[in-house]
Scaffold this motif. Structure first.
Motif, PDB file in Angstrom:
ATOM      1  N   LEU A 178       0.531  -1.556   0.205  1.00  0.00           N
ATOM      2  CA  LEU A 178       0.322  -0.266   0.005  1.00  0.00           C
ATOM      3  C   LEU A 178       0.867   0.868  -0.821  1.00  0.00           C
ATOM      4  O   LEU A 178       0.377   1.736  -0.406  1.00  0.00           O
ATOM      5  CB  LEU A 178      -1.494  -0.070   0.802  1.00  0.00           C
ATOM      6  CG  LEU A 178      -2.122  -0.916   1.510  1.00  0.00           C
ATOM      7  CD1 LEU A 178      -2.509  -0.921   2.188  1.00  0.00           C
ATOM      8  CD2 LEU A 178      -3.303  -0.606   0.253  1.00  0.00           C
ATOM      9  N   MET A 179       2.124   1.755   0.592  1.00  0.00           N
ATOM     10  CA  MET A 179       2.643   2.504   0.397  1.00  0.00           C
ATOM     11  C   MET A 179       3.926   2.519  -0.255  1.00  0.00           C
ATOM     12  O   MET A 179       4.504   3.968   0.502  1.00  0.00           O
ATOM     13  CB  MET A 179       3.065   2.846   1.963  1.00  0.00           C
ATOM     14  CG  MET A 179       1.743   2.457   3.275  1.00  0.00           C
ATOM     15  SD  MET A 179       2.723   2.512   5.043  1.00  0.00           S
ATOM     16  CE  MET A 179       0.512   2.639   5.472  1.00  0.00           C
ATOM     17  N   THR A 180       4.279   1.581  -0.410  1.00  0.00           N
ATOM     18  CA  THR A 180       5.608   2.143  -1.594  1.00  0.00           C
ATOM     19  C   THR A 180       5.355   3.022  -2.416  1.00  0.00           C
ATOM     20  O   THR A 180       6.079   3.705  -2.690  1.00  0.00           O
ATOM     21  CB  THR A 180       5.735   0.731  -2.245  1.00  0.00           C
ATOM     22  OG1 THR A 180       6.438  -0.689  -0.882  1.00  0.00           O
ATOM     23  CG2 THR A 180       7.004   0.664  -3.415  1.00  0.00           C
ATOM     24  N   PRO A 181       4.429   3.229  -3.424  1.00  0.00           N
ATOM     25  CA  PRO A 181       4.246   4.334  -3.850  1.00  0.00           C
ATOM     26  C   PRO A 181       4.426   5.460  -3.880  1.00  0.00           C
ATOM     27  O   PRO A 181       5.107   6.426  -4.642  1.00  0.00           O
ATOM     28  CB  PRO A 181       2.957   4.057  -5.005  1.00  0.00           C
ATOM     29  CG  PRO A 181       2.544   2.770  -5.167  1.00  0.00           C
ATOM     30  CD  PRO A 181       3.035   2.914  -3.090  1.00  0.00           C
ATOM     31  N   PHE A 182       4.374   5.429  -2.413  1.00  0.00           N
ATOM     32  CA  PHE A 182       4.712   7.231  -1.479  1.00  0.00           C
ATOM     33  C   PHE A 182       6.114   6.850  -1.321  1.00  0.00           C
ATOM     34  O   PHE A 182       6.091   8.176  -0.327  1.00  0.00           O
ATOM     35  CB  PHE A 182       3.577   7.706  -0.658  1.00  0.00           C
ATOM     36  CG  PHE A 182       2.201   7.384  -0.881  1.00  0.00           C
ATOM     37  CD1 PHE A 182       1.469   8.359  -1.333  1.00  0.00           C
ATOM     38  CD2 PHE A 182       1.825   6.383  -0.795  1.00  0.00           C
ATOM     39  CE1 PHE A 182       0.264   7.638  -1.657  1.00  0.00           C
ATOM     40  CE2 PHE A 182       0.021   5.719  -1.411  1.00  0.00           C
ATOM     41  CZ  PHE A 182      -0.805   6.566  -1.542  1.00  0.00           C
ATOM     42  N   ILE A 183       6.963   6.462  -1.140  1.00  0.00           N
ATOM     43  CA  ILE A 183       8.029   6.303  -1.074  1.00  0.00           C
ATOM     44  C   ILE A 183       9.508   7.163  -1.637  1.00  0.00           C
ATOM     45  O   ILE A 183       9.173   6.544  -2.595  1.00  0.00           O
ATOM     46  CB  ILE A 183       8.896   4.834  -0.407  1.00  0.00           C
ATOM     47  CG1 ILE A 183       7.883   4.624   0.396  1.00  0.00           C
ATOM     48  CG2 ILE A 183      10.270   5.032   0.332  1.00  0.00           C
ATOM     49  CD1 ILE A 183       8.634   3.250   0.923  1.00  0.00           C
ATOM     50  N   GLY A 189      13.753   0.679  -9.870  1.00  0.00           N
ATOM     51  CA  GLY A 189      13.425  -1.332  -8.766  1.00  0.00           C
ATOM     52  C   GLY A 189      12.694  -1.203  -7.959  1.00  0.00           C
ATOM     53  O   GLY A 189      12.374  -2.145  -7.973  1.00  0.00           O
ATOM     54  N   ARG A 190      12.649  -0.051  -6.450  1.00  0.00           N
ATOM     55  CA  ARG A 190      12.258  -0.728  -5.331  1.00  0.00           C
ATOM     56  C   ARG A 190      10.152  -1.046  -6.282  1.00  0.00           C
ATOM     57  O   ARG A 190       9.730  -1.826  -5.330  1.00  0.00           O
ATOM     58  CB  ARG A 190      12.227   0.502  -4.860  1.00  0.00           C
ATOM     59  CG  ARG A 190      10.697   0.295  -3.235  1.00  0.00           C
ATOM     60  CD  ARG A 190      10.465   1.651  -2.464  1.00  0.00           C
ATOM     61  NE  ARG A 190      11.881   2.276  -2.465  1.00  0.00           N
ATOM     62  CZ  ARG A 190      12.338   3.656  -2.304  1.00  0.00           C
ATOM     63  NH1 ARG A 190      11.314   4.328  -3.523  1.00  0.00           N
ATOM     64  NH2 ARG A 190      13.529   3.722  -2.005  1.00  0.00           N
ATOM     65  N   ILE A 191       9.918  -0.497  -6.906  1.00  0.00           N
ATOM     66  CA  ILE A 191       8.541  -1.012  -7.525  1.00  0.00           C
ATOM     67  C   ILE A 191       8.054  -2.372  -8.246  1.00  0.00           C
ATOM     68  O   ILE A 191       7.370  -2.861  -7.895  1.00  0.00           O
ATOM     69  CB  ILE A 191       7.843  -0.196  -8.570  1.00  0.00           C
ATOM     70  CG1 ILE A 191       7.815   1.523  -8.354  1.00  0.00           C
ATOM     71  CG2 ILE A 191       6.391  -0.062  -9.616  1.00  0.00           C
ATOM     72  CD1 ILE A 191       6.535   1.779  -7.172  1.00  0.00           C
ATOM     73  N   PHE A 192       9.774  -2.574  -9.351  1.00  0.00           N
ATOM     74  CA  PHE A 192       9.576  -4.140  -9.365  1.00  0.00           C
ATOM     75  C   PHE A 192       9.595  -4.771  -8.503  1.00  0.00           C
ATOM     76  O   PHE A 192       9.281  -6.067  -8.306  1.00  0.00           O
ATOM     77  CB  PHE A 192      11.212  -4.270 -10.400  1.00  0.00           C
ATOM     78  CG  PHE A 192      10.927  -5.015 -10.716  1.00  0.00           C
ATOM     79  CD1 PHE A 192      10.878  -5.798 -12.389  1.00  0.00           C
ATOM     80  CD2 PHE A 192      12.054  -6.425 -10.146  1.00  0.00           C
ATOM     81  CE1 PHE A 192      10.882  -7.357 -12.819  1.00  0.00           C
ATOM     82  CE2 PHE A 192      11.821  -7.400 -10.902  1.00  0.00           C
ATOM     83  CZ  PHE A 192      11.351  -8.028 -12.324  1.00  0.00           C
TER      84      PHE A 192
END
Length: 257
Positions: A178-183, A189-192
């Protein structure tokens, strides 16, 4: 529940640095987004106020630790406060991003061992959610080094060694998704490695469970202090501060006047 000195993946030299950084970025985001260390602000502010050197040396900072949100309140007490981020595996991209957001922060590019802090790093030492990474012998070394150098020290843990903490980590992958898009800073790479090949949620959960099982209790922290040569020359505070649904464990020491 007896403490177990288990290993965490992010502690291992072979663990990919980019994955370690993604994990520490997530922990930093959670710490500051939810301001989980808010309730310990007075404890840290008091320690800084008593120190001649208005600098915080944050050890084992990971992706920036819990100080980004805290720093604003601490500067209300002391506008001249400076904070230095350090880590054994420095997350330089995260450090540089925090530095751009707030000039209160600087950072060390080289590896810094919390057990043997370089002499040029003078100030109040802090650690957020990292004491559990260290064995009893290493934890004693951290305290011993602070006592030997007459450096105030404040260690905070935002989890406890109990069933609720372990259960909470079982649901942590949902928070990661849920929170990764806001980091920030944004990383493809983080998205992948969160949504396509979900290694980040997996290791956040695994290391989180292992962290809870490694966390020191208040009596165990008292025992660590008792093993430090010259501990009687410091004033110590060990306890638990209520913070939302959980609690913050703290171990604080400062040279006696």
């Amino acid at each position: 529940m007896k403490r177990k000195q288990l290993f965490e993946f992010e502690d291992q030299r072979w663990f990919p640095a980019f994955l370690r950084n993604y994990l520490s970025d997530f922990l930093q985001f959670i710490s500051n987004q939810f301001d989980i260390y808010k309730k310990v602000t007075p404890l840290l502010a008091e320690l800084v106020a008593k120190s001649e050197n208005k600098t915080i040396i944050d050890l084992a900072s990971g992706g920036g630790g819990g100080l980004f949100k805290l720093s604003k309140r601490l500067r209300e007490e002391d506008p001249e406060l400076k904070i230095v981020l350090t880590d054994y595996y420095p997350n330089l991209k995260a450090f540089e991003y925090i530095r751009k957001q707030d000039q209160t922060f600087t950072f060390e590019r080289e590896s810094v061992d919390a057990r043997k802090v370089p002499a040029h790093l003078k100030g109040v030492r802090t650690q957020f959610l990292s004491l559990h990474h260290f064995t009893e012998e290493d934890a004693v070394q951290i305290l011993q080094n602070a006592v030997d150098s007459q450096s105030p020290i404040a260690l905070f843990e935002s989890q406890e060694r109990n069933v609720p903490s372990v259960l909470a980590m079982l649901f942590s992958p949902i928070n990661v998704l849920l929170m990764t898009p806001f980091i920030k800073p944004f990383s493809v790479g983080r998205i992948f490695f969160t949504y396509i090949l979900p290694l980040v949620p997996l290791f956040v959960m695994l290391d989180g469970i292992l962290s809870a099982l490694r966390t020191y209790t208040i009596p165990e922290m008292d025992e660590l202090i008792s093993r430090v040569n010259g501990h009687e020359n410091f004033e110590w505070k060990v306890g638990r501060q209520k913070s939302g649904p959980a609690g913050i464990l703290y171990l604080i020491g400062a040279p006696k006047p």
